[in-house]
Design a protein around this motif. Structure first.
Motif, short mmCIF file in Angstrom:
data_model
loop_
_atom_site.label_atom_id
_atom_site.label_comp_id
_atom_site.label_asym_id
_atom_site.label_seq_id
_atom_site.Cartn_x
_atom_site.Cartn_y
_atom_site.Cartn_z
N UNK A 104 -9.10 3.20 19.63
CA UNK A 104 -8.03 3.68 18.77
C UNK A 104 -6.85 4.28 19.52
N UNK A 105 -7.12 4.92 20.63
CA UNK A 105 -6.05 5.71 21.24
C UNK A 105 -5.46 5.10 22.52
N UNK A 113 -17.42 -0.14 14.56
CA UNK A 113 -17.78 -0.28 13.15
C UNK A 113 -18.54 0.95 12.65
N UNK A 172 -11.76 -2.72 2.19
CA UNK A 172 -10.88 -2.88 3.34
C UNK A 172 -9.88 -1.73 3.42
N UNK A 173 -9.25 -1.40 2.27
CA UNK A 173 -8.28 -0.32 2.24
C UNK A 173 -8.91 1.01 2.64
N UNK A 197 -16.20 3.95 12.18
CA UNK A 197 -15.36 3.88 10.97
C UNK A 197 -16.20 4.21 9.73
N UNK A 249 -15.17 -2.42 7.83
CA UNK A 249 -14.81 -1.78 9.10
C UNK A 249 -14.65 -2.83 10.19
N UNK A 284 1.38 9.95 4.26
CA UNK A 284 1.38 10.91 5.37
C UNK A 284 1.71 10.24 6.69
N UNK A 313 -9.35 0.91 6.29
CA UNK A 313 -8.06 0.95 6.97
C UNK A 313 -7.47 2.36 6.97
N UNK A 314 -7.79 3.12 5.91
CA UNK A 314 -7.30 4.49 5.87
C UNK A 314 -7.86 5.29 7.04
N UNK A 315 -9.15 5.08 7.31
CA UNK A 315 -9.77 5.74 8.46
C UNK A 315 -9.10 5.29 9.75
N UNK A 316 -8.86 4.00 9.83
CA UNK A 316 -8.23 3.42 11.01
C UNK A 316 -6.88 4.09 11.29
N UNK A 317 -6.09 4.23 10.22
CA UNK A 317 -4.76 4.84 10.36
C UNK A 317 -4.87 6.33 10.70
N UNK A 318 -5.80 6.99 10.03
CA UNK A 318 -5.97 8.44 10.27
C UNK A 318 -6.32 8.70 11.73
N UNK A 319 -7.23 7.92 12.28
CA UNK A 319 -7.69 8.19 13.64
C UNK A 319 -6.62 7.93 14.68
N UNK A 320 -5.57 7.20 14.30
CA UNK A 320 -4.47 6.99 15.23
C UNK A 320 -3.76 8.30 15.51
N UNK A 321 -3.93 9.27 14.59
CA UNK A 321 -3.22 10.54 14.74
C UNK A 321 -3.99 11.56 15.55
N UNK A 322 -5.22 11.22 15.91
CA UNK A 322 -5.97 12.12 16.79
C UNK A 322 -5.19 12.18 18.08
N UNK A 343 0.82 -1.21 0.00
CA UNK A 343 0.00 0.00 0.00
C UNK A 343 0.86 1.26 0.00
#
Lengths: 108, 360
Positions: A61-62, A86, B55-56, A89, B22, A21, B59-68, A13
């Motif tokens: 998540x955090x 779910x 899925x991708x 997301x 999700x 980013x 997963x993008x949302x999943x990764x983004x929210x890790x930065x909150x 990916x």
């Protein structure tokens, strides 16, 4: 073995350009700006969720709390926590898609 | 997990697929994921080309929210007020169906810490962060969970957070010496104001002063980088300048304006001598020396004169005899210590020639 597959998928990916980013300290400013805008959209989307749904998702998540522990803290069943995660997301994904549709130039 | 994915199929076709994706992301990315989960996940991915792209997208949302970034909420009172507001809105949308009134009340109290979402996450994180603190003249050496060792000088405050992808230590004030356990996958980061010192496996000393921080490397290599506060809120680690790479013996200072400079090569032994009960200086300004010395005495001395502050000191201060050294200052420099309102001030001596430098 399983994590290898996951890692492989991640690597593929990243080569594709997705996740550029991701924790990139030296990303060009415009990339950072786009990531920042995406995060703003996510924050706004999360604010629209019910408090418990948002709670369950953010704790997932955090923090590294397990599902059972999060369920205990939020005051719902573990199954509901999974439902909440779910929902969160899906809601974020829709909000982000909607934002990108308005400003197509922001698409990565 | 699987049942959750299936039950979410109620919406539109697209919404159903996204819900399913999700659910898979949450399941696969969880620390609780097992080998059978991965096997079923791959089967699901292979079943339909649309599955992988869904899925991708999830997963993008999943990764983004890790930065909150969980931000500290102003106060417990504010949280309580918010909880009250939520209660009056009748937000009891879930849980406790058959609970008694008493249980509901205690749930409301528990909920007061949970409402505000990001704030409560901050509480969870904060409660797991260890605060290490020393008082005047106290030194302490602590082994961190990852095996790194930190030695705290006097009047030092450190906040330690160990996360899965990084080890973060915030130096609030004072001075500390770090011997970092080698762990390439988890960088060891020390934050001082808007500056970060990043190490993988190395040893270095950091001192936080009012207007600047100084880092000295005694082993290996570290990067000194500056973080823009506004970016830091959302994108941890965002930098505004390329990092300054420091090697063994290098010493660099960074101030609150974001200025960074190499201040020359220091003998590492001198920089960390405080751990052996000595402060050693070579042509150091009295202002800097006193800011160190003051952390080791209750009778703090304030530099009341800019010229006095720039006088250069070379020599050793014994930490168990700080007051003796202070009282001897007027014999070495053209200065005097005067008491005023219970505080001690260092100022120019009334009658004495100004010597620019003196060796103790």
């Amino acid at each position: 073995l399983a994590t290898d597959r996951l890692r492989h998928r991640r690597v593929v990916r990243q080569i594709d350009g997705g996740g550029a980013w991701e924790n990139d300290w030296f990303a060009p400013p415009e990339t950072k700006l786009a990531a920042q805008q995406d995060l703003d959209v996510i924050e706004a989307a999360l604010a629209q969720l019910s408090p418990r749904c948002r709670e369950a998702f953010l704790l997932t998540r955090l923090t590294d709390l397990g599902t059972e522990e999060i369920a205990r803290r939020v005051g719902v069943s573990a199954r509901t926590v999974r439902e909440y995660v779910m929902q969160a997301v899906v809601h974020c994904r829709r909000s982000l898609d909607a934002a990108h549709a308005v400003h197509p130039g922001d698409m990565p | 997990m699987k049942d959750a994915a299936v039950s979410a199929h109620s919406g539109s076709a697209d919404g159903g697929l996204m819900s399913e994706a999700a659910a898979w992301v949450a399941r696969i990315q969880s620390a609780e994921a097992t080998e059978p989960d991965f096997v079923q996940w791959e089967e699901w991915l292979a079943a339909d080309a649309a599955h992988a792209s869904a899925y991708d997208a999830a997963e993008e949302i999943w990764a983004l929210t890790a930065q909150l970034k969980p931000t500290p909420w102003p106060s417990r009172d504010e949280l309580a007020a918010q909880a009250e507001a939520e209660d009056s809105k009748g937000s009891a949308s879930a849980g406790g169906a058959g609970s008694t009134r008493g249980a509901r009340v205690s749930m409301a109290i528990a909920a007061s810490l949970l409402l505000g979402s990001i704030a409560s996450v901050w509480f969870v994180l904060h409660s797991r962060a260890d605060v290490l603190e020393t008082t005047t003249a106290e030194q302490r050496s602590v082994r961190l969970p990852d095996g790194s060792r930190v030695t705290l000088g006097a009047e030092t405050r450190l906040i330690v957070e160990q996360q899965t992808d990084r080890r973060v230590v915030t130096l609030d004030r004072g001075e500390a010496y770090f011997e970092v356990a080698h762990e390439p996958a988890r960088p060891f980061i020390v934050r001082v104001n808007d500056h970060e010192v990043v190490a993988v496996g190395t040893a270095f000393n950091i001192e936080a002063q009012d207007d600047r921080m100084t880092v000295t490397v005694t082993e290996g290599v570290v990067d000194l980088r500056t973080v823009e506060s506004s970016m830091k809120t959302f994108v941890p680690g965002a930098t505004i300048a390329s990092p300054l790479r420091l090697a063994v013996g290098d010493r660099a200072a960074a101030d609150r304006m974001g200025n960074r400079r190499l201040t020359g090569v220091a003998p590492p032994a001198a920089v960390t001598a405080w751990r052996d009960g000595r402060l050693e200086y070579l042509h150091e300004s009295l202002r800097t020396v006193l800011s160190d010395v003051n952390r080791y005495t209750e009778h703090k001395v304030v530099v009341a004169d800019d010229v006095v502050g720039t006088l250069q000191f070379t020599g050793t201060v014994l930490l168990d005899r700080v007051d003796v050294w202070l009282n001897a200052l007027p014999g070495t420099f053209p200065v005097e210590i005067v008491e005023h309102d219970g505080r001690r001030f260092l100022q120019r001596a009334s009658v004495a020639p100004v010597k620019p430098e003196s060796v103790f």
